[in-house]
Design an enzyme around this catalytic site. Structure first.
Site, PDB file in Angstrom:
ATOM      1  N   CYS A 253       0.871  -1.183   0.000  1.00 11.80           N
ATOM      2  CA  CYS A 253       0.000   0.000   0.000  1.00 11.80           C
ATOM      3  C   CYS A 253       0.904   1.228   0.000  1.00 11.80           C
ATOM      4  O   CYS A 253       0.822   2.101   0.858  1.00 11.80           O
ATOM      5  CB  CYS A 253      -0.966   0.007   1.186  1.00 11.80           C
ATOM      6  N   ALA A 254       1.814   1.283  -0.992  1.00  9.07           N
ATOM      7  CA  ALA A 254       2.965   2.186  -0.966  1.00  9.07           C
ATOM      8  C   ALA A 254       2.678   3.592  -1.487  1.00  9.07           C
ATOM      9  O   ALA A 254       3.405   4.519  -1.140  1.00  9.07           O
ATOM     10  CB  ALA A 254       4.098   1.570  -1.802  1.00  9.07           C
ATOM     11  N   ALA A 255       1.674   3.769  -2.350  1.00  5.09           N
ATOM     12  CA  ALA A 255       1.458   5.098  -2.944  1.00  5.09           C
ATOM     13  C   ALA A 255       1.121   6.116  -1.841  1.00  5.09           C
ATOM     14  O   ALA A 255       0.457   5.750  -0.875  1.00  5.09           O
ATOM     15  CB  ALA A 255       0.319   5.020  -3.957  1.00  5.09           C
ATOM     16  N   PRO A 256       1.619   7.350  -1.976  1.00  8.55           N
ATOM     17  CA  PRO A 256       2.359   7.942  -3.095  1.00  8.55           C
ATOM     18  C   PRO A 256       3.883   7.758  -3.055  1.00  8.55           C
ATOM     19  O   PRO A 256       4.588   8.367  -3.855  1.00  8.55           O
ATOM     20  CB  PRO A 256       2.008   9.428  -2.968  1.00  8.55           C
ATOM     21  N   GLY A 257       4.403   6.966  -2.137  1.00  7.54           N
ATOM     22  CA  GLY A 257       5.826   6.638  -2.201  1.00  7.54           C
ATOM     23  C   GLY A 257       6.711   7.311  -1.167  1.00  7.54           C
ATOM     24  O   GLY A 257       7.928   7.131  -1.191  1.00  7.54           O
ATOM     25  N   GLY A 258       6.130   8.071  -0.262  1.00  4.36           N
ATOM     26  CA  GLY A 258       6.938   8.738   0.763  1.00  4.36           C
ATOM     27  C   GLY A 258       7.716   7.760   1.622  1.00  4.36           C
ATOM     28  O   GLY A 258       8.895   7.976   1.944  1.00  4.36           O
ATOM     29  N   LYS A 259       7.071   6.642   1.978  1.00  2.00           N
ATOM     30  CA  LYS A 259       7.749   5.678   2.845  1.00  2.00           C
ATOM     31  C   LYS A 259       8.719   4.796   2.050  1.00  2.00           C
ATOM     32  O   LYS A 259       9.747   4.384   2.575  1.00  2.00           O
ATOM     33  CB  LYS A 259       6.721   4.836   3.604  1.00  2.00           C
ATOM     34  N   ASP A 276       1.012  -1.194  -4.779  1.00  2.00           N
ATOM     35  CA  ASP A 276      -0.239  -0.514  -4.443  1.00  2.00           C
ATOM     36  C   ASP A 276      -1.323  -0.995  -5.391  1.00  2.00           C
ATOM     37  O   ASP A 276      -1.044  -1.337  -6.540  1.00  2.00           O
ATOM     38  CB  ASP A 276      -0.081   1.005  -4.538  1.00  2.00           C
ATOM     39  N   CYS A 374      -3.103   5.745   9.332  1.00  2.00           N
ATOM     40  CA  CYS A 374      -3.266   7.151   9.727  1.00  2.00           C
ATOM     41  C   CYS A 374      -4.683   7.326  10.276  1.00  2.00           C
ATOM     42  O   CYS A 374      -5.401   8.255   9.931  1.00  2.00           O
ATOM     43  CB  CYS A 374      -2.972   8.092   8.563  1.00  2.00           C
TER      44      CYS A 374
END
Length: 428
Positions: A253-259, A276, A374
């Site tokens: 569930c990576a989008a938008p890629g900050g992590k 994602d 979150c």
């Protein structure tokens, strides 16, 4: 560029969110492309502001109009709200706010209603003090839908008012300094040289909070990848994941890629797969990797069906930033209050548990899985992890909470990060 009426644009955007369930992050960008750079910020302020204070503006309309605007006139309802918002919450001179809002009726092809809009806004100006005094005694003053307020009261009997208040504030701007380019303190020195100032975070070593928000192009080295916009609480994931060079790591569930990019800043020699379900949002992952000059394997896939996108692969570490109600980031996305429904919470909790169960077999023995959301709701957080631990004999909780209350819950705060939950699980 043809002069647009920003008030009518804001009214139409808010209508799409509230009446059609559209996300503001989808509705607003195409509208902003039609206006000058100077007007982009005001359009954003009007849309975000109206959604932040929607309960108040709805209440005022119910007091000042004998019957609601319906059907094709409905946009006028939201145009009047935009007028109220400017008079109450901005520094726009009242005469300008009034004139532009009334003119908005022409832009939406309802010129015959200019008199009505003008009358309602002027009546509000005359009665403002008594109306606001009456409003301050209603439950609407918390600016949250009743179902969400009830859940907050139940979960946080002592703190629910503070959470609601934090949700209604403008969010702080947090940045993540790329440790491969500069130490945090060295980058803060560059920030100060460019006339801005920032504050560090006690717990998260890469985090800097700007004293006041700034456009990204004004930040030292943004284009070169020296710094990324990311909330402090989201950065906390690395504290528990602790990625190492040479490991195989999954960001699910990576989008938008900050992590994804944070993993690679901490462990540049790790082999990272970012997955994602939303193909459109994956383009943001590519953009982030490109700006930071990083490489990861990016795949579109459903977290409940890992065999489809990773076969039999097992990972040393998995970060599962699970799909959730986003009730911890309301101050950044005020439309969440009006897009979410009470029934969504049980559906999201079910989805989270399915993803957890599906991905667990892909973690190596001795490996670490960090579950993050979150959200501030226990059904998605402590209760979710307690149930998972109960049905998963080879899963053990580490460093985050107790078996009775698994995980750590951050709550949103003015000088803190967003509402966020973490649980660190080890496979025994």
């Amino acid at each position: 560029m043809k002069k647009q009426n920003l008030r009518s644009m804001a009214a139409q955007a808010v209508e799409q969110v509230v009446e059609q369930g559209q996300s503001l992050s989808n509705v607003l960008p195409p509208l902003q492309q039609k206006v000058s750079d100077k007007d982009k910020a005001l359009l954003q302020e009007l849309c975000f502001g109206v959604l932040r204070t929607l309960s108040q503006l709805e209440w005022l309309i119910s007091k000042l109009m004998s019957r609601p605007m319906t059907g094709k006139q409905r946009t006028v309802h939201y145009l009047i709200m935009v007028g109220f918002y400017q008079l109450l919450h901005t520094r726009i001179p009242p005469h300008a706010a009034l004139a532009e809002t009334v003119e908005g009726a022409v832009a939406i092809k309802r010129p015959q209603l200019k008199g009505l809009i003008n009358g309602v806004l002027r009546q509000f100006q005359r009665q403002q003090d008594e109306l606001l005094a009456e409003f301050a005694k209603t439950e609407n003053r918390f600016l949250h839908p009743a179902w969400l307020l009830n859940r907050l009261k139940k979960a946080y009997p002592q703190q629910w008012q503070n959470i609601a208040e934090a949700n209604n504030q403008r969010p702080p701007m947090w940045l993540r300094v790329n440790r491969n380019h500069h130490s945090r303190d060295a980058w803060i020195a560059l920030l100060e040289e460019s006339g801005m100032s920032g504050f560090t975070h006690d717990s998260y070593p890469d985090a800097v909070r700007l004293a006041s928000p700034a456009p990204v192009h004004a930040l030292p080295g943004f284009e070169e990848g020296w710094v990324t916009v990311q909330d402090a609480s989201a950065q906390g994931c690395m504290t528990w994941l602790q990625p190492q060079n040479g490991e195989q790591i999954l960001d699910l569930c990576a989008a938008p890629g900050g992590k994804t990019t944070h993993i690679l800043e901490v462990a540049p020699q790790a082999s990272v797969m970012a997955v994602d379900v939303d193909e459109q949002r994956l383009s943001r992952v590519y953009d982030n990797l490109k700006r930071l000059g990083m490489k990861a394997q990016v795949k579109q896939g459903d977290g409940r069906k890992p065999a489809e996108w990773c076969g039999e692969t097992q990972f040393d570490r998995i970060l599962l930033d699970a799909p959730c109600s986003a009730t911890g980031v309301v101050r950044r996305h005020p439309d969440i209050k009006w897009l979410r429904r009470d029934r969504d919470i049980a559906e999201l909790a079910q989805l989270q548990s399915e993803i957890l169960d599906a991905i667990w077999p892909h973690l190596k023995p001795g490996g670490t899985l960090v579950y993050a959301t979150c959200s501030v709701l226990p059904e998605e957080n402590t209760q979710q992890i307690a149930a998972f631990l109960k049905r998963t004999p080879d899963a053990a909780l580490r460093d985050t909470g107790t078996p009775e209350r698994p995980g750590l819950q951050n709550l949103p705060g003015a000088e803190e990060g967003d509402g966020f939950f973490y649980a660190k699980l080890i496979k025994e």
